[in-house]
Design an enzyme around this catalytic site. Structure first.
Site, PDB file in Angstrom:
ATOM      1  N   ASP A 143      60.428  16.192  38.559  1.00 32.18           N
ATOM      2  CA  ASP A 143      60.669  18.149  38.832  1.00 32.18           C
ATOM      3  C   ASP A 143      59.533  18.391  39.920  1.00 32.18           C
ATOM      4  O   ASP A 143      58.389  17.887  39.506  1.00 32.18           O
ATOM      5  CB  ASP A 143      61.054  18.200  37.710  1.00 32.18           C
ATOM      6  CG  ASP A 143      62.606  18.032  36.807  1.00 32.18           C
ATOM      7  OD1 ASP A 143      62.787  16.994  37.379  1.00 32.18           O
ATOM      8  OD2 ASP A 143      61.951  18.369  35.383  1.00 32.18           O
ATOM      9  N   LYS A 177      56.963  34.683  35.084  1.00 33.30           N
ATOM     10  CA  LYS A 177      56.927  33.643  35.992  1.00 33.30           C
ATOM     11  C   LYS A 177      58.466  33.371  36.601  1.00 33.30           C
ATOM     12  O   LYS A 177      58.291  32.835  37.762  1.00 33.30           O
ATOM     13  CB  LYS A 177      57.925  32.711  34.561  1.00 33.30           C
ATOM     14  CG  LYS A 177      58.834  31.827  35.538  1.00 33.30           C
ATOM     15  CD  LYS A 177      58.847  30.325  33.948  1.00 33.30           C
ATOM     16  CE  LYS A 177      59.230  29.199  34.416  1.00 33.30           C
ATOM     17  NZ  LYS A 177      59.783  28.439  33.773  1.00 33.30           N
ATOM     18  N   ASP A 224      66.067  20.062  42.965  1.00 37.41           N
ATOM     19  CA  ASP A 224      64.491  19.627  43.498  1.00 37.41           C
ATOM     20  C   ASP A 224      64.265  18.808  41.849  1.00 37.41           C
ATOM     21  O   ASP A 224      63.189  18.766  41.847  1.00 37.41           O
ATOM     22  CB  ASP A 224      64.025  20.684  43.230  1.00 37.41           C
ATOM     23  CG  ASP A 224      63.614  21.380  42.233  1.00 37.41           C
ATOM     24  OD1 ASP A 224      64.589  21.540  41.163  1.00 37.41           O
ATOM     25  OD2 ASP A 224      62.729  22.797  42.580  1.00 37.41           O
TER      26      ASP A 224
END
Length: 1340
Positions: free
Chosen positions: A830, A899, A1100
């Site tokens: 990742d 985040k 991704d």
């Protein structure tokens, strides 16, 4: 036969990748993973990639700015003429040819001849299309209807229309002569047309038309007229079939319990179970057992046959089930339309009645077509327009499709909710069109197989003539208008026949049965406008919640064989069902044209190859995890992310006694929140119910997931229910079908993967492996006692993936030798906030590169923690200075609070969106702020600090974001050279157009003023994979359409619509970054495949076997280095200069500047000249400013033409002309331009001047999730409010909500026309992308 596209792809060769600079990193000998990676990367296999700097002179450029709506004609001249544009007329022509309505086809051909006047290539194509239909009808059906027309086609029809014959014309005439004539007459006719072909110098082209003239035909032709044939023409090589596997231990597997069904309003489990019955067909299992010893070709053919049956027979299977249920009830003496009867029986009753109604309607269509003279009524005109389209399918198929597509669509939107009639009729119409395309494609494939197996003519049906050609151009897509007309007549008939018998009992128990409509029509106020809507009767909704109807879900299931390789825009994926390689909405005409052109030219070969790699990855269901999941599911409890079974009888919190008004208000809000929670859990459980049933059905299958891409190039699996992009429960069920031994280091990667899915992914690789060792007892207990043991696996961040990894680790240990254990588990690599990784590389940001693991390091960096620490430091500093809000927040900011905002910043989140994100996290973490009424000011304060922190880390990225926004702002405010040419005078005369439709696209020279619709330039760029991307954001034009049901308002998409400037500006930065990460993924997929790796991806997050992780990690870094070693932004700037050369843009300068005063003086001096032109168009100009913009545009265009002339005198004359643009050039106007704030509040550290509470419910909905997984796509374009335009100004620190609400007087600006130029590319930072070579945590 191999197509040219396939041959191109097979011959594709990649250029060698330039090697990266040698690493200067010192390895830690104590770190086994450093040593291991050094060993693995010391001598990697040769790595190759295509050139990522294609020749800019060869980019595809399509000018849509002067495209007008498709022309139409006054259809009152003939009753057989078709109302509508030229595409709709040709669709009707195709339908008439297919159903053998020859006279009507000839009349429509005359209409098209007028519309295409002077365009001989198009007229040749149309005349050949009609000739082809007549020839093959004559050959295969021995029809004598058109002998005279065929004989006189060239001499009479084409000659009278002034259309010259071409090679296809002669090939068809020769084909007809050889197939139907004999002896001398045949030879004489063939020689005649062969000699004519020679006269036109197309004889060799005729001989090369193998889709018309077969080998036998050419043999006869060579006997009659000697010719030489190229040996290449005999190449009939066929594509190799793919391996199609079913596990050999199917028959020996013990039976699994059924999946507990969730009662749902819509298509529940009985429907899906019946649709999936193919996989539990014991006849199939026995047949497969018998085929175990057969050769590979037989097994492959059998598997392909199963897949074809899945795709093609779904509709027939549904109607068969309806009939069985109806017959069973009839035998029991139960009225089929009773509310207590089965839904399938009721659908069969409707189906039969609807089929009869359609037959009667087709008879009325025939009568309408035969009517002579007089003015036709609207009803008659409609019948002559939709009649040919209805005849393309049999009435029973039309009836079944109408029933299933209607209920399916209404279910998708919510059975209890009203559905807009306009949407429903178009949806049903396109469902009919899709089935026509499927049958059309099936006919072509059937004939192709027959031609491959025999030289004799295959048996033919009356409608098979079009299938003769192997490479027939694709059918013309129906317009929304045509779909609406077909859908409306079918729905009108369905509404008439769909009845329910309702049973009513009075107080004394006496039963009364009365009949009512199943569909109710009414009008509703939708967004301030009245619109027709359709609702299902509540009794029918209740029936569907218990016994849902089978739909065409099977066409959205995984495939049981490898997908067809992609070879064209809509050629690939499923075997029968047609799918586009790019997911675009119907309104996105420009993207379709760009992609189709690129595919035809071979530019998309790399993209196709990458998609084929993803589609060829075989999958199987993890039996161990599925058994645990099934047991958990059937309890109805919430286990991991499985939604619990909701007791809908519970109404939520009760109202307190003697409640005050405030308490009642709070109670209603709590009840609403409880119901929303219930609804959300129920929806999740229904979706997971589908996933469980599909997994159960496919548990013994090797299955495949065909992929396509969105307009940015990001790949998605087409089957939506069970795939690698699903939630944790879906991913936990997936294994690679092919296994690979773990080898020397694969077992360590298994342990690292376990730590990752447990959430322990910020430690070093060594620490992650040790994490698994420390929990080995928990791992084994999770495997042996998943429900009754310590249930440690449920504490993981991704519990189901954790359980799958536990099983794999235990099996490897129990095998005795983990190195030889064959593992099927996908291991993930990742990225770290991948969007910011690309931005950091583009901007050369050293600090940013370090935060997103582009820089080598001993431990993985975490950008969210990094930003959180910067915010905490800033707050502490303010607290020490006495800021009361900072004192309240000091030491309380966590990674979770920042985040979501950090992650979505790269995707264009606005400041208001960021503040809402922060507020939600603060409400959860610090509820006392809300009690103190500080939540809003605190969220504003923290959001500002987050943006400031991002700006300090990603300074180069911030500059690039602003440059992106400025480019988009200039492009979308520009007029193209083609539009400017219209200023020279009126367009050429043509056929008589419908004035109402033509008025929408009157040329500039006729309007003499600038309108918003004139700004049609969209942002277009080309990815390193040569995929042209045209942003689809335009402002739709709506038009009324008459149908049988009602007049409806439709959006008929076309490229004449003006661009939606706000969406264009907001969308460009994230879309460009997405196109880069899509390129990185595709290049990695291709290289992984060439190295023999099994590969899959979720944007991704890249997956492969544990044994191959190090190889994958190395090639991921190489691909990223290769991409960013090129000057990506510089190349984009050069492409923009080339693509938008000659555009003039409408710019703005500050009103109080010296330049603005000079321009106002110039305009005052020229007021008389402008006034003289304002009345040229008979008073049509009613807006002085728009006319002035037009006049000045003409002046500037004239000046630019002179300045770019090759004649020195013209150049000198141009220099003497004074315009606002010349004053701008002389007065250093750049410093007075309006500062572009197109990305202001979504850039990396920009905070807007005012912070008003957003009113958009879409924003709140988009921010409803506590966490956003960075491996998922975040679509900020459609979910967050538009970015505000305005000049950048200093922003006061918002201490209180009252101060933040103060409004400022907006700065005023003056407009002017300027040549479209772009600002210089921002200077790149000092970070060297080659340092990434040694970053083991880049993807980990």
């Amino acid at each position: 036969m191999l197509t040219r596209a396939v041959r191109r792809r097979q011959d594709l060769r990649f250029t060698q990748l330039a090697s990266a600079a040698p690493s200067s990193r010192i390895l830690d000998p104590k770190n086994e993973y450093d040593t291991f990676n050094a060993q693995k990367s010391s001598s990697p296999p040769p790595y190759s990639l295509p050139s990522l700097a294609p020749d800019l002179s060869k980019i595809i450029m399509i000018d849509h700015t002067i495209a007008s709506a498709p022309p139409s004609m006054d259809a009152t001249r003939s009753k057989d003429y078709v109302r509508g544009n030229i595409w709709e007329v040709e669709v009707t022509l195709e339908a008439c040819l297919q159903i053998h309505r020859w006279d009507r086809a000839i009349t429509i051909l005359a209409q098209l001849r007028a519309l295409y006047a002077g365009n001989e290539p198009e007229l040749q194509r149309l005349y050949n299309k009609v000739l082809q239909a007549m020839v093959f009808d004559h050959i295969w059906n021995r029809s004598s209807d058109n002998i005279d027309r065929i004989n006189g086609w060239v001499e009479n029809h084409m000659k009278k229309a002034n259309v010259s014959p071409n090679a296809q014309t002669f090939a068809l005439k020769i084909k007809a002569a050889m197939a139907t004539l004999e002896g001398r007459r045949r030879d004489r006719t063939v020689r005649r047309y062969w000699d004519m072909a020679k006269e036109y110098n197309v004889d060799w082209e005729v001989a090369s038309l193998r889709e018309i003239l077969s080998d036998g035909d050419l043999g006869k032709l060579s006997e009659i007229s000697p010719l030489e044939l190229d040996a290449d023409m005999a190449d009939n090589a066929a594509l190799d079939d793919e391996d199609l596997l079913v596990h050999d231990d199917v028959l020996s597997e013990p039976a699994l319990p059924s999946v507990r069904e969730t009662v749902q309003k819509g298509f529940g489990m009985p429907s899906l179970q019946k649709s999936l019955s193919l996989f539990n067909d014991y006849d199939h299992l026995a047949e497969w057992e018998n085929l175990k010893t057969a050769d590979a070709e037989v097994r492959q053919a059998y598997a392909r046959q199963r897949q074809t049956r899945l795709e093609r027979d779904a509709l027939a299977a549904a109607t068969d089930r309806w009939k069985v249920e109806h017959d069973n009830l009839t035998k029991m003496g139960v009225a089929p339309a009773m509310t207590h009867g089965k839904v399938g029986s009721l659908m069969w009753t409707w189906h039969e009645k609807l089929a009869e109604s359609i037959k009667a309607e087709l008879e009325r269509v025939t009568e309408a077509e035969q009517m002579q003279g007089g003015r036709l009524s609207e009803e008659i005109r409609l019948r002559t327009e939709y009649g040919p389209l209805l005849r393309l399918l049999e009435p029973n198929i039309l009836a079944a499709l109408t029933c299933t597509s209607t209920i399916t669509f209404m279910n998708r939107l919510g059975l209890d909710d009203p559905v807009k009639l306009a949407r429903l009729v178009v949806e049903v119409g396109h469902a009919i069109e899709n089935e026509i395309n499927v049958q059309y494609k099936a006919q072509k494939e059937k004939l192709r197989q027959a031609r491959l197996s025999s030289d004799n003519k295959p048996s033919r049906g009356p409608r098979d003539y079009l299938a003769e050609l192997d490479e027939i151009p694709p059918r013309i897509a129906w317009s929304s208008t045509q779909a609406a007309k077909v859908g409306s007549i079918l729905l009108e008939m369905l509404f008439d026949v769909a009845k329910l018998n309702i049973v009513h009992r009075d107080a004394e128990g006496r039963k009364t049965i009365f009949q009512t409509d199943a569909f109710e029509r009414s009008s509703r106020n939708v967004n301030g406008k009245w619109a027709g809507v359709v609702l299902l009767h509540s009794a029918f909704v209740e029936m569907l919640s218990k016994e849902p109807v089978a739909d065409l879900l099977v066409k959205q299931l995984p495939m049981v064989c490898e997908p067809r390789p992609w070879t064209g825009y809509n050629d690939g994926g499923y075997l029968v069902s047609e799918t586009n390689v790019i997911r675009v909405k119907s309104a996105d005409v420009a993207q379709k044209e760009y992609a189709s052109a690129a595919a035809q030219r071979g530019d998309l070969d790399l993209l196709f190859k990458g998609l084929d790699v993803l589609g060829q990855t075989g999958w199987r269901v993890n039996h161990d995890v599925f058994k645990v999941m099934l047991e958990a599911w059937n309890t109805g409890q919430a286990v991991a992310n499985l939604a619990p079974l909701i007791d809908e009888s519970v109404n939520g919190p009760e109202m307190p006694e003697n409640a005050s008004p405030r308490e009642r208000y709070d109670h209603y809000r709590r009840v609403e929140a409880y119901k929303n929670m219930q609804s959300g859990l129920h929806s999740n459980r229904c979706f997971q119910n589908f996933q469980m049933e599909i997994a159960r059905a496919f548990r013994n299958e090797t299955f495949y997931l065909p992929h396509n891409v969105d307009f940015r190039g990001r790949a998605y699996p087409i089957p939506p229910y069970l795939n690698q992009m699903g939630a944790d429960n879906a991913r936990g069920l997936l294994l690679f079908s092919e296994g690979k031994q773990l080898g020397a280091h694969g077992f360590k990667w298994l342990k690292v993967h376990l730590a990752n899915v447990c959430g322990y992914d910020k430690a070093s690789l060594t620490d992650r492996a040790q994490y698994a060792d420390a929990h080995m007892d928990d791992i084994r207990d999770s495997v042996e006692n998943p429900h009754s043991g310590r249930r440690w696996w449920l504490s993981a961040e991704d519990p189901w993936q954790c359980l799958a990894t536990c099983h794999e680790i235990v099996k490897a240990i129990d095998s005795g030798n983990p190195e030889t254990f064959v593992s099927h588990l996908p291991i993930h690599q990742d990225g770290t906030c991948n969007g910011l990784q690309h931005y950091a590389a583009l901007g050369g940001d050293i600090a940013g590169a370090r935060q997103v693991n582009l820089e080598p390091g001993d431990r993985p960096a975490d950008v969210y923690t990094g930003v959180a620490e910067l915010v905490k430091a800033e707050i502490k500093k303010d607290a020490e200075a006495g800021n009361s809000l900072a004192i309240e927040l000091d030491g309380k900011i966590t990674r979770k609070i920042v985040k979501q905002t950090v992650m979505t910043n790269v995707y264009g989140v606005t400041f208001e969106g960021a503040r809402l994100q922060v507020k939600k996290q603060l409400d959860d973490a610090l509820p006392e702020l809300k009690q103190k009424k500080l939540a809003m000011s605190a969220s504003t304060y923290v959001a500002k600090k987050i943006f400031k922190g991002l700006g300090s880390l990603f300074e180069g990225a911030h500059d690039i974001q602003y440059w992106f926004g400025d480019c988009a702002n200039r492009i979308t405010s520009s007029i193209s050279p083609a539009q400017l040419e219209e200023l020279s005078g009126p367009q050429q005369t043509g056929p008589k157009f419908d004035k109402r439709k033509r008025s929408r696209t009157i040329p500039l020279a006729e309007r003499a003023m600038i309108e918003p619709r004139d700004f049609r330039s969209t942002v277009v760029w080309t990815t390193p994979l040569k995929l042209p991307i045209a942003q689809p954001y335009r402002i739709p034009n709506m038009q009324p359409i008459n149908t049988h049901l009602a007049q409806i308002i439709l959006h008929e998409p076309n490229i004449t619509e003006s661009v939606d400037k706000r969406k264009q500006l907001q969308g460009f930065p994230p879309n460009f970054i997405h196109s880069l990460d899509a390129t990185h993924m595709m290049l990695s997929a291709i290289e992984a495949h060439e190295r023999g790796l099994t590969f899959s991806a979720v944007h991704d997050s890249f997956w492969t076997h544990a044994a191959d992780v190090d190889i994958l990690s190395s090639l991921l870094r190489d691909a990223f280095i290769r991409m960013h070693s090129e000057d990506i932004i510089g190349r984009l700037a050069e492409e923009f200069k080339l693509r938008y050369k000659g555009h003039l843009r409408l710019a703005k300068i500050k009103l109080n500047s010296p330049l603005a005063k000079a321009i106002k003086s110039w305009r005052s001096n020229n007021r008389t000249k402008i006034a003289k032109t304002s009345s040229v168009k008979k008073g049509k100009v009613n807006n002085a400013e728009k006319h002035q913009q037009y006049w000045e545009l003409a002046q500037e265009y004239n000046r630019q033409k002179l300045l770019t002339s090759d004649n020195p005198e013209d150049v000198a004359k141009g220099r003497r002309i004074v315009t606002p643009a010349s004053l701008f050039e002389q007065g250093d106007g750049e410093k007075y331009l309006k500062a572009s704030a197109s990305l202001g509040e979504s850039a990396t550290h920009k905070v807007p001047e005012s912070q008003q509470d957003p009113s958009s419910s879409a924003v709140k909905e988009a921010l409803s999730n506590d966490e956003i997984d960075e491996s998922h796509d975040v679509d900020m374009i459609s979910t967050l409010e538009p970015i505000l335009d305005g000049a950048e100004k200093p922003n006061p620190s918002p201490v209180t909500e009252a101060e933040s609400a103060k409004k400022k007087t907006p700065e005023k600006f003056l407009w002017l026309w300027l040549p479209l130029t772009f600002k210089p590319v921002p200077q790149k930072g000092d970070w060297d992308v080659r340092r990434l070579k040694d970053s083991v945590y880049f993807f980990s």
